[in-house]
Design a protein around this motif. Sequence first.
Motif, PDB file in Angstrom:
ATOM      1  N   ASN A   1       0.999  -1.117  -0.568  1.00 26.96           N
ATOM      2  CA  ASN A   1       0.029  -0.070   0.258  1.00 26.96           C
ATOM      3  C   ASN A   1       0.888   1.110  -0.308  1.00 26.96           C
ATOM      4  OD1 ASN A   1      -2.178   1.951   0.170  1.00 26.96           O
ATOM      5  ND2 ASN A   1      -2.101   1.661   2.388  1.00 26.96           N
ATOM      6  N   GLY A   2       1.276   1.918  -1.241  1.00 26.80           N
ATOM      7  CA  GLY A   2       2.424   3.167  -1.504  1.00 26.80           C
ATOM      8  C   GLY A   2       2.302   3.252  -2.674  1.00 26.80           C
ATOM      9  N   VAL A   3       3.212   3.923  -3.220  1.00 30.32           N
ATOM     10  CA  VAL A   3       3.246   4.711  -4.262  1.00 30.32           C
ATOM     11  C   VAL A   3       3.990   3.739  -5.065  1.00 30.32           C
ATOM     12  CG1 VAL A   3       4.374   6.338  -5.342  1.00 30.32           C
ATOM     13  CG2 VAL A   3       2.974   7.139  -3.393  1.00 30.32           C
ATOM     14  N   PRO A   4       4.027   2.805  -6.204  1.00 25.23           N
ATOM     15  CA  PRO A   4       5.621   2.532  -6.887  1.00 25.23           C
ATOM     16  C   PRO A   4       5.811   2.958  -7.388  1.00 25.23           C
ATOM     17  CG  PRO A   4       2.779   1.866  -7.767  1.00 25.23           C
ATOM     18  CD  PRO A   4       2.476   3.337  -6.732  1.00 25.23           C
ATOM     19  N   ASN A   5       6.955   3.092  -7.649  1.00 29.88           N
ATOM     20  CA  ASN A   5       8.605   3.392  -7.566  1.00 29.88           C
ATOM     21  C   ASN A   5       8.763   3.001 -10.041  1.00 29.88           C
ATOM     22  OD1 ASN A   5      11.143   3.867  -7.516  1.00 29.88           O
ATOM     23  ND2 ASN A   5      12.249   2.938  -8.428  1.00 29.88           N
TER      24      ASN A   5
ATOM     25  N   ASP B   1      -7.635   0.531   1.153  1.00 24.19           N
ATOM     26  CA  ASP B   1      -6.617   1.378   1.477  1.00 24.19           C
ATOM     27  C   ASP B   1      -6.743   2.027   3.122  1.00 24.19           C
ATOM     28  OD1 ASP B   1      -5.222   3.460   1.358  1.00 24.19           O
ATOM     29  OD2 ASP B   1      -6.041   5.880   0.136  1.00 24.19           O
ATOM     30  N   ILE B   2      -5.850   1.616   3.913  1.00 28.48           N
ATOM     31  CA  ILE B   2      -6.134   1.966   4.926  1.00 28.48           C
ATOM     32  C   ILE B   2      -4.390   2.247   5.720  1.00 28.48           C
ATOM     33  CG2 ILE B   2      -8.298   1.058   5.698  1.00 28.48           C
ATOM     34  CD1 ILE B   2      -7.278  -2.145   6.145  1.00 28.48           C
ATOM     35  N   ASP B   3      -4.408   2.809   6.524  1.00 26.97           N
ATOM     36  CA  ASP B   3      -3.426   2.796   7.580  1.00 26.97           C
ATOM     37  C   ASP B   3      -2.874   1.919   8.012  1.00 26.97           C
ATOM     38  OD1 ASP B   3      -4.099   2.375   9.881  1.00 26.97           O
ATOM     39  OD2 ASP B   3      -4.549   4.548  10.814  1.00 26.97           O
ATOM     40  N   TYR B   4      -1.367   1.396   8.858  1.00 25.50           N
ATOM     41  CA  TYR B   4      -0.395   0.591   8.816  1.00 25.50           C
ATOM     42  C   TYR B   4      -1.539  -0.519  10.071  1.00 25.50           C
ATOM     43  CZ  TYR B   4       3.344  -1.710  11.418  1.00 25.50           C
ATOM     44  OH  TYR B   4       3.960  -3.001  11.742  1.00 25.50           O
ATOM     45  N   VAL B   5      -1.913   0.241  10.914  1.00 21.92           N
ATOM     46  CA  VAL B   5      -2.437  -0.399  12.180  1.00 21.92           C
ATOM     47  C   VAL B   5      -3.971  -1.017  11.611  1.00 21.92           C
ATOM     48  CG1 VAL B   5      -3.983   0.447  13.835  1.00 21.92           C
ATOM     49  CG2 VAL B   5      -2.367   2.035  13.315  1.00 21.92           C
ATOM     50  N   TYR B   6      -3.714  -0.988  10.998  1.00 22.65           N
ATOM     51  CA  TYR B   6      -5.557  -1.872   9.912  1.00 22.65           C
ATOM     52  C   TYR B   6      -4.547  -2.743   8.886  1.00 22.65           C
ATOM     53  CZ  TYR B   6      -9.159   0.853  13.603  1.00 22.65           C
ATOM     54  OH  TYR B   6      -9.139   1.018  14.276  1.00 22.65           O
ATOM     55  N   SER B   7      -4.060  -2.659   8.458  1.00 20.98           N
ATOM     56  CA  SER B   7      -3.100  -3.366   7.679  1.00 20.98           C
ATOM     57  C   SER B   7      -3.872  -5.500   7.377  1.00 20.98           C
ATOM     58  CB  SER B   7      -2.415  -3.079   7.096  1.00 20.98           C
ATOM     59  OG  SER B   7      -1.292  -3.476   8.602  1.00 20.98           O
ATOM     60  N   TYR B   8      -3.821  -5.536   8.774  1.00 15.78           N
ATOM     61  CA  TYR B   8      -3.946  -7.014   9.257  1.00 15.78           C
ATOM     62  C   TYR B   8      -5.230  -7.139   8.925  1.00 15.78           C
ATOM     63  CZ  TYR B   8      -6.860  -5.841  13.070  1.00 15.78           C
ATOM     64  OH  TYR B   8      -7.621  -5.067  13.748  1.00 15.78           O
ATOM     65  N   ILE B   9      -6.440  -6.495   8.270  1.00 12.83           N
ATOM     66  CA  ILE B   9      -7.510  -6.870   8.078  1.00 12.83           C
ATOM     67  C   ILE B   9      -7.242  -6.336   6.949  1.00 12.83           C
ATOM     68  CG2 ILE B   9      -8.769  -6.797  10.511  1.00 12.83           C
ATOM     69  CD1 ILE B   9      -9.888  -4.095   9.234  1.00 12.83           C
ATOM     70  N   ALA B  10      -6.612  -5.250   6.186  1.00 13.05           N
ATOM     71  CA  ALA B  10      -7.273  -5.863   5.072  1.00 13.05           C
ATOM     72  C   ALA B  10      -6.240  -6.249   3.621  1.00 13.05           C
ATOM     73  CB  ALA B  10      -6.138  -3.912   4.590  1.00 13.05           C
ATOM     74  N   ALA B  11      -5.063  -7.041   4.354  1.00 12.29           N
ATOM     75  CA  ALA B  11      -4.518  -8.467   2.967  1.00 12.29           C
ATOM     76  C   ALA B  11      -3.858  -9.407   4.003  1.00 12.29           C
ATOM     77  CB  ALA B  11      -3.583  -7.827   2.179  1.00 12.29           C
ATOM     78  N   THR B  12      -4.904 -10.201   4.193  1.00 12.64           N
ATOM     79  CA  THR B  12      -3.997 -11.393   5.002  1.00 12.64           C
ATOM     80  C   THR B  12      -3.713 -12.765   3.409  1.00 12.64           C
ATOM     81  OG1 THR B  12      -4.967 -10.988   6.633  1.00 12.64           O
ATOM     82  CG2 THR B  12      -3.967 -12.956   6.493  1.00 12.64           C
ATOM     83  N   TRP B  13      -2.317 -13.238   3.397  1.00 11.73           N
ATOM     84  CA  TRP B  13      -2.649 -14.581   2.554  1.00 11.73           C
ATOM     85  C   TRP B  13      -2.569 -15.457   3.649  1.00 11.73           C
ATOM     86  CZ3 TRP B  13      -0.490 -13.834  -1.916  1.00 11.73           C
ATOM     87  CH2 TRP B  13       0.316 -12.509  -2.504  1.00 11.73           C
TER      88      TRP B  13
ATOM     89  N   GLN C   1     -10.880  -7.535   4.856  1.00 16.70           N
ATOM     90  CA  GLN C   1     -11.983  -6.518   5.258  1.00 16.70           C
ATOM     91  C   GLN C   1     -11.818  -5.364   4.749  1.00 16.70           C
ATOM     92  OE1 GLN C   1     -11.601  -8.900   8.693  1.00 16.70           O
ATOM     93  NE2 GLN C   1     -13.278  -8.521   8.465  1.00 16.70           N
ATOM     94  N   GLU C   2     -12.784  -4.335   4.857  1.00 17.46           N
ATOM     95  CA  GLU C   2     -12.847  -3.006   5.052  1.00 17.46           C
ATOM     96  C   GLU C   2     -13.064  -2.690   6.562  1.00 17.46           C
ATOM     97  OE1 GLU C   2     -14.430  -1.020   1.709  1.00 17.46           O
ATOM     98  OE2 GLU C   2     -14.656  -2.569   0.502  1.00 17.46           O
ATOM     99  N   PRO C   3     -12.402  -1.571   6.890  1.00 12.71           N
ATOM    100  CA  PRO C   3     -13.012  -0.864   8.636  1.00 12.71           C
ATOM    101  C   PRO C   3     -13.871   0.110   8.108  1.00 12.71           C
ATOM    102  CG  PRO C   3     -10.589  -0.621   7.918  1.00 12.71           C
ATOM    103  CD  PRO C   3     -10.876  -1.110   6.953  1.00 12.71           C
TER     104      PRO C   3
ATOM    105  N   ASN D   1     -14.649  -4.580  23.969  1.00 17.20           N
ATOM    106  CA  ASN D   1     -14.082  -3.600  23.357  1.00 17.20           C
ATOM    107  C   ASN D   1     -12.704  -4.392  24.247  1.00 17.20           C
ATOM    108  OD1 ASN D   1     -14.987  -1.809  21.672  1.00 17.20           O
ATOM    109  ND2 ASN D   1     -16.247  -1.233  23.035  1.00 17.20           N
ATOM    110  N   ASP D   2     -12.209  -5.102  23.528  1.00 13.88           N
ATOM    111  CA  ASP D   2     -10.585  -5.516  23.089  1.00 13.88           C
ATOM    112  C   ASP D   2      -9.631  -4.335  23.349  1.00 13.88           C
ATOM    113  OD1 ASP D   2      -8.625  -7.545  24.787  1.00 13.88           O
ATOM    114  OD2 ASP D   2      -9.169  -9.001  22.678  1.00 13.88           O
ATOM    115  N   LEU D   3      -8.482  -4.839  24.245  1.00 13.10           N
ATOM    116  CA  LEU D   3      -7.072  -3.302  23.969  1.00 13.10           C
ATOM    117  C   LEU D   3      -7.200  -2.967  22.537  1.00 13.10           C
ATOM    118  CD1 LEU D   3      -5.078  -5.353  27.135  1.00 13.10           C
ATOM    119  CD2 LEU D   3      -6.306  -3.140  26.842  1.00 13.10           C
ATOM    120  N   GLU D   4      -7.194  -4.069  22.183  1.00 12.69           N
ATOM    121  CA  GLU D   4      -6.818  -4.120  20.206  1.00 12.69           C
ATOM    122  C   GLU D   4      -7.545  -4.087  19.199  1.00 12.69           C
ATOM    123  OE1 GLU D   4      -3.928  -6.620  18.952  1.00 12.69           O
ATOM    124  OE2 GLU D   4      -2.264  -5.771  20.833  1.00 12.69           O
ATOM    125  N   ILE D   5      -8.816  -4.624  19.149  1.00 14.02           N
ATOM    126  CA  ILE D   5      -9.782  -4.997  17.983  1.00 14.02           C
ATOM    127  C   ILE D   5     -11.161  -4.866  19.147  1.00 14.02           C
ATOM    128  CG2 ILE D   5      -8.326  -6.345  16.369  1.00 14.02           C
ATOM    129  CD1 ILE D   5      -9.610  -8.705  17.338  1.00 14.02           C
TER     130      ILE D   5
END
Length: 505
Positions: free
Chosen positions: A181-185, A211-223, A233-235, A288-292
């Motif tokens: 998730n960024g600017v291709p070279n 297009d989400i930030d680093y904090v939620y990257s784990y739900i954006a794309a999991t191999w 997923q999408e927040p 509500n957990d500490l993280e999710i």
Amino acid sequence: MKDKKMLFIFSFITIVLILSLTLDIKDIEKLSGLFSSEKEMSEVESQSKKEEKQSAQGDENIHIKKNGNSIYLKANLDTINPITSLSWLDKNTLRFNYTFEDENIENIIYDYSTKEEKIEAKFNIKGIIWEWAKANKDGIIYSNDGFNGLFYMDNKEKETKISKNQEWYSISPDGKKVIVNGVPNDKGDRNERFIYDLEKNKYELANYIPDIDYVYSYIAATWSPDSTHIVSQEPGNNSRINIIDANKGIEKKINIDNNILTLPTWSEDGKKLTFLIQSNEYKDYVINDLEIQYFLSDKIGIYDVKTKKIKIIDLKDKLTTSRVHWSRDNEKIIVETTKAENAQKLLEDDWTQIKAKIEYINIKTKKRKEVLDSGIDMTDDYPVHQITPIKLFSNNILLFMDSNKDIRSINITKIDKKDIISKEIGYLYSYSEYKDSIYMISDEGIYISDDNLKIKELINFQEEYGENTLNVDAKISPDYKKIVLYVQYDIDSDDKTFIEIKKIK
């Protein structure tokens, strides 16, 4: 001429007789062995030089030392930063990096062959490394600070810049592709989601990934573990989960009556995916957990990658209170549940504690069985689960934590049996299974449990390396015959950082 020859022989015999009278037996032995000793000394010196050459291995920064069944890799410099990564490439090859600080910070990534007892500097990287990881057969992916550029370097040390900057990235388990998730070279300054194929040097746009930030990257794309699929997923859009074919794009959009769908979890073989389903009638049942946020769910969905079909397990009068844990054979799952009425009391009547159960579910037959008593404590306004499942291994052996016991202890039980074995082993760092044994690495040592649930200590770090040990990072080889240990000492200690490779007894 004949007389001269006879005179020479007579003179030689006379000299030998005189020497025999003046020298003792030891002197004669030394004299007779003079030339053979010189030859042996020459061979010893040659062997010594050969060993010195082998120990240096052509690298001035690290030397190799053997002692018994152990091999030590030690730095020749005093000023050295900790290793940032330590991993086995295969059963005989170890990869690690040292950071040397001089006028320009330099990272050298080494491969050490336990078979050839040879060390080789594989990659030379200028500047600080935020992190690096193995990619495809020979290369690595790395970032200097995590956000301003992602790089790929192959075994020829040819550097390829993947992105100009990035919010986050995720490398496939087989190391052949990376989601960024960024600017291709290779174009513009626009932020994109893209998949970069390392072997083909090819970019594929994947803006269907949110297009989400680093904090939620784990739900954006999991191999998936087999690197063929991605779940996304999408927040703010909890009613849909996307299954993505890594080569083709979105394979299936999962939406079940606009119910809330959360916590997708891949099976170990990557062929199935579980996710939680919260029906509309329970839409206010959220912890509500500490993280999710845990959306207490009344159903479990199971997606089959091959058939693209979904099976639903209805928990009926119960709600989940944790994510799903897969068994190693990919046929069973473990999940914590509580009765819906208990959850309602927890949310509405200011209850701080409720009873729960750990359930064992066969995904083929949908048969369920309660195997452990658990509970949820909300005294601190977030859930503390009494039982936290860690892993369901072969032979139905369950590894779990119990908050009612010392947090430095581990617990093992066998489904269908009531015996629970508990042992204080320290904070658990990693675990794995080989044949009929479970290997556990903690901050205190390495432990092994057999099929009879007996826990044995293999290595105690303080006993092995001393009380001033700061940290020990341990990794077991893929064939479970060797272990590498990176040993760090307290800054005030006279002992120096080193790597030890030893055989597992």
